[in-house]
Design an enzyme around this catalytic site. Structure first.
Site, PDB file in Angstrom:
ATOM      1  N   SER A  41       0.863  -1.183   0.000  1.00 27.94           N
ATOM      2  CA  SER A  41       0.000   0.000   0.000  1.00 27.94           C
ATOM      3  C   SER A  41       0.898   1.231   0.000  1.00 27.94           C
ATOM      4  CB  SER A  41      -0.921  -0.026   1.223  1.00 27.94           C
ATOM      5  OG  SER A  41      -0.149  -0.046   2.413  1.00 27.94           O
ATOM      6  N   HIS A 155      -3.240  -5.853   2.719  1.00 26.62           N
ATOM      7  CA  HIS A 155      -2.305  -6.839   3.276  1.00 26.62           C
ATOM      8  C   HIS A 155      -2.977  -8.170   3.567  1.00 26.62           C
ATOM      9  CE1 HIS A 155       0.657  -3.554   4.915  1.00 26.62           C
ATOM     10  NE2 HIS A 155       0.538  -3.553   3.612  1.00 26.62           N
ATOM     11  N   GLN A 163      -6.142  -1.567   7.753  1.00 19.61           N
ATOM     12  CA  GLN A 163      -5.034  -2.453   7.370  1.00 19.61           C
ATOM     13  C   GLN A 163      -4.302  -3.061   8.574  1.00 19.61           C
ATOM     14  OE1 GLN A 163      -2.176  -1.251   4.021  1.00 19.61           O
ATOM     15  NE2 GLN A 163      -0.888  -0.940   5.816  1.00 19.61           N
ATOM     16  N   GLU A 164      -4.146  -2.262   9.636  1.00 18.61           N
ATOM     17  CA  GLU A 164      -3.320  -2.730  10.761  1.00 18.61           C
ATOM     18  C   GLU A 164      -3.927  -2.371  12.109  1.00 18.61           C
ATOM     19  OE1 GLU A 164       0.660  -1.215  10.228  1.00 18.61           O
ATOM     20  OE2 GLU A 164       0.576  -1.613   8.067  1.00 18.61           O
ATOM     21  N   GLU A 205       1.807  -9.179   7.266  1.00 17.44           N
ATOM     22  CA  GLU A 205       2.672  -8.777   8.375  1.00 17.44           C
ATOM     23  C   GLU A 205       2.507  -9.685   9.588  1.00 17.44           C
ATOM     24  OE1 GLU A 205       2.247  -4.508   8.821  1.00 17.44           O
ATOM     25  OE2 GLU A 205       3.257  -4.178   6.908  1.00 17.44           O
ATOM     26  N   ASP A 242      -3.452   1.550  11.825  1.00 16.47           N
ATOM     27  CA  ASP A 242      -3.027   2.117  10.549  1.00 16.47           C
ATOM     28  C   ASP A 242      -4.009   1.655   9.483  1.00 16.47           C
ATOM     29  OD1 ASP A 242      -1.949   2.999   8.212  1.00 16.47           O
ATOM     30  OD2 ASP A 242      -0.161   1.725   8.264  1.00 16.47           O
ATOM     31  N   GLU A 287      -2.158   6.089  12.556  1.00 14.90           N
ATOM     32  CA  GLU A 287      -1.350   6.329  11.361  1.00 14.90           C
ATOM     33  C   GLU A 287      -2.232   6.315  10.119  1.00 14.90           C
ATOM     34  OE1 GLU A 287       1.810   3.429  10.994  1.00 14.90           O
ATOM     35  OE2 GLU A 287       1.790   3.601   8.813  1.00 14.90           O
ATOM     36  N   ASP A 314       2.418   8.433   7.264  1.00 15.47           N
ATOM     37  CA  ASP A 314       3.189   7.456   6.475  1.00 15.47           C
ATOM     38  C   ASP A 314       3.088   7.849   4.996  1.00 15.47           C
ATOM     39  OD1 ASP A 314       4.247   5.273   5.165  1.00 15.47           O
ATOM     40  OD2 ASP A 314       2.734   3.840   5.812  1.00 15.47           O
ATOM     41  N   LYS A 339      10.466   5.064   6.828  1.00 15.35           N
ATOM     42  CA  LYS A 339      10.737   3.917   5.962  1.00 15.35           C
ATOM     43  C   LYS A 339      11.876   4.284   5.024  1.00 15.35           C
ATOM     44  CE  LYS A 339       6.028   2.020   5.781  1.00 15.35           C
ATOM     45  NZ  LYS A 339       4.724   2.127   5.080  1.00 15.35           N
ATOM     46  N   HIS A 367       8.957  -1.307   9.249  1.00 17.26           N
ATOM     47  CA  HIS A 367       9.176  -2.296   8.184  1.00 17.26           C
ATOM     48  C   HIS A 367       8.269  -1.972   7.003  1.00 17.26           C
ATOM     49  CE1 HIS A 367       5.521  -4.885   9.628  1.00 17.26           C
ATOM     50  NE2 HIS A 367       5.286  -3.589   9.643  1.00 17.26           N
ATOM     51  N   ARG A 368       8.289  -2.818   5.960  1.00 20.68           N
ATOM     52  CA  ARG A 368       7.303  -2.772   4.873  1.00 20.68           C
ATOM     53  C   ARG A 368       6.541  -4.098   4.879  1.00 20.68           C
ATOM     54  NH1 ARG A 368       7.783   1.848   1.513  1.00 20.68           N
ATOM     55  NH2 ARG A 368       5.578   1.293   1.289  1.00 20.68           N
ATOM     56  N   SER A 369       5.441  -4.140   4.135  1.00 20.76           N
ATOM     57  CA  SER A 369       4.697  -5.406   4.085  1.00 20.76           C
ATOM     58  C   SER A 369       5.510  -6.490   3.379  1.00 20.76           C
ATOM     59  CB  SER A 369       3.354  -5.202   3.406  1.00 20.76           C
ATOM     60  OG  SER A 369       3.514  -4.516   2.193  1.00 20.76           O
ATOM     61  N   LYS A 390       7.648  -0.355  14.465  1.00 23.83           N
ATOM     62  CA  LYS A 390       6.560  -1.273  14.111  1.00 23.83           C
ATOM     63  C   LYS A 390       7.117  -2.237  13.087  1.00 23.83           C
ATOM     64  CE  LYS A 390       3.744   0.471  10.328  1.00 23.83           C
ATOM     65  NZ  LYS A 390       2.389   0.629   9.811  1.00 23.83           N
TER      66      LYS A 390
HETATM   67  P1  PGA Z   1       3.288  -1.111   3.048  1.00 24.30           P
HETATM   68  O1  PGA Z   1       2.439  -0.975   4.366  1.00 24.30           O
HETATM   69  O2  PGA Z   1       4.650  -1.599   3.402  1.00 24.30           O
HETATM   70  O3  PGA Z   1       2.495  -2.103   2.244  1.00 24.30           O
HETATM   71  O4  PGA Z   1       3.307   0.255   2.416  1.00 24.30           O
HETATM   72  C1  PGA Z   1       2.959  -0.690   5.628  1.00 24.30           C
HETATM   73  C2  PGA Z   1       2.319   0.548   6.201  1.00 24.30           C
HETATM   74  O5  PGA Z   1       1.373   1.098   5.623  1.00 24.30           O
HETATM   75  O6  PGA Z   1       2.755   1.027   7.224  1.00 24.30           O
HETATM   76 ZN    ZN Z   2       1.193   2.855   7.019  1.00 21.88          ZN
END
Ligand code: PGA
Ligand code: ZN
Length: 417
Positions: A41, A155, A163-164, A205, A242, A287, A314, A339, A367-369, A390
């Site tokens: 994403s 994800h 998403q999270e 994740e 998030d 987030e 983000d 990131k 991290h990333r997904s 995270k």
């Molecule tokens: P992404 O997601 O690594 O797929 O961008 C992680 C996040 O949104 O924090």
């Molecule tokens: Zn994010």
């Protein structure tokens, strides 16, 4: 010290997508290696992740980026002497674009980080110490982890719109205790989902991803899991979200589409919904609650909740100092999600973190997904002393690699005897 060798190869990330790994050797024979993560994403303003777009791996191969390291970058760098700052500056100039679109941010970052690993070894320092020197920080602290124990959105095949869902230990003092809190709640949640006959399959994740009735149901399940694991909600363990809201925002109609809740919300309604959620649940970190284009919504949310809640940018900021400056001016958030591959060099990442810190914001290393066994981010969090990371659920080796590296670092920084 001179760079004497630089090679790269295509490896796989945790989603089964090709990614790039570089290895760099210095004249004293110390070497470093770094592998690049990938987002699913991803934000629109991120530096360019160069992919082949050919037939191989459905267009996802990274052989062009690999060749850019092996040819253009190797030819320009081998035999020359650098420190981290001059290397990163040279990489930026060799690319010559604003978004690292010519050589690829993946190619550039792999060299920047492989050099950091090699140089830290040349200086006989752990990587976190080397990063601390660059950042001007000597107070190395283990970060508070945000465990992403329920996954949705892109994800996890839209199990929820959000998403999270993260549990955050807020009382545990040591790294070992913080990790234990997250792990016990993760297992309590597993048992709870089984009892309710929900799926216990996990998303990108490592968090569980059952198809739920509503976005709030996930919060209810988390509260139950925290309680059955024996922890006090709000005083010992809090929650972070998030939603990655850009993924369900329609920029033409300017509406947020929450399919699980059968709701279509305006920006104001999205802010109100968020404020309501903070009154019902112990949410301390939010987030990308709003889309990357919805600056007015961000400012409104920060005005209403910024005094008590961490509002993390983000996709809004993409670790980019230009966007961070805009967000500082517009009071659009109070925390930076960090990131490395959104911007493409270690130096620029540290500049982004410093800018955020100087504005009184917090930093959250992320991290990333799509991840690999690379553990650089564990060192980035400790070295900058930012206090937060995270890096997913305590599940899937690409996530636990980071937790396990933090455990190794804790042996030095938080000795128990
Ligand atoms: P992404 O997601 O690594 O797929 O961008 C992680 C996040 O949104 O924090
Ligand atoms: Zn994010």
């Amino acid at each position: 010290m001179k760079i004497t060798q630089l090679i790269a190869r295509q490896i796989l990330d945790s989603r089964g997508y090709p990614t790039l790994e570089a290895e760099l050797t210095l004249s004293n024979e110390t070497a470093g290696r770094a592998a690049i993560p990938g987002g699913t994403s991803a934000g629109r303003h991120e530096a360019v992740e160069l992919r082949d777009e050919g037939e191989a791996y459905f267009g996802q191969a990274v052989t062009k980026a690999v060749n850019n390291v092996k040819t253009t970058l190797a030819q320009a760098l081998i035999g020359k002497e650098f420190d981290q700052t001059t290397l990163d500056q040279t990489l930026i100039e060799l690319d010559g674009t604003d978004n690292k679109g010519r050589l690829g941010a993946n190619a550039i970052l792999s060299v920047s980080l492989a050099f950091a690993w090699a140089a830290s070894r040349a200086e006989s320092k752990p990587l976190y110490h080397y990063i601390g020197d660059l950042y001007g920080n000597a107070k190395f602290v283990l970060p508070r982890p945000m465990f992403n124990i329920m996954n949705g959105g892109k994800h996890a095949n839209w199990a929820t719109d959000i998403q999270e869902y993260m549990v955050i230990p807020i009382k545990a003092a040591t790294w070992a205790e913080k990790q234990r809190v997250g792990v016990e709640i993760y297992h309590a949640l597993y048992k709870l989902l089984k009892t309710k006959k929900y799926s216990t399959n996990v998303g990108y994740e490592g968090g569980f991803a059952p198809q739920l009735e509503s976005n709030e149901e996930a919060l209810e399940l988390m509260i139950q899991a925290i309680t059955t694991a024996g922890y006090a909600v709000a005083t010992e363990v809090a929650i972070g979200l998030d939603p990655a809201a850009s993924e369900f925002y329609n920029s033409e109609t300017k509406r947020y589409q929450l399919k699980r809740d059968q709701k279509t919300l305006t920006s104001e309604q999205m802010v109100r919904w968020t404020v309501d959620l903070t009154q019902k649940y112990p949410l301390i970190s939010l987030e990308d609650m709003l889309a990357e284009d919805d600056w007015a919504g961000w400012t409104s949310l920060t005005e209403q909740l910024g005094g008590t809640t961490q509002i993390v940018g983000d996709d809004l900021l993409t670790t980019n100092t230009k966007l961070i400056k805009q967000a500082i001016t517009q009071k659009a958030c109070n925390s930076l999600l960090v990131k490395l591959n959104q911007i493409g060099t270690l130096t620029e990442t540290l500049q982004a973190m410093k800018l955020a810190q100087n504005a009184g914001w917090t930093n959250v290393v992320s991290h990333r997904s799509g991840e690999t066994e690379d553990v650089t981010i564990a060192h980035l969090a400790v070295g900058t002393g930012c206090g937060q990371i995270k890096t997913g659920a305590p599940s899937r080796s690409e996530r636990t690699a980071k937790y396990n590296e933090l455990t190794r670092i804790a042996e030095k920084l938080e000795p128990t005897v």
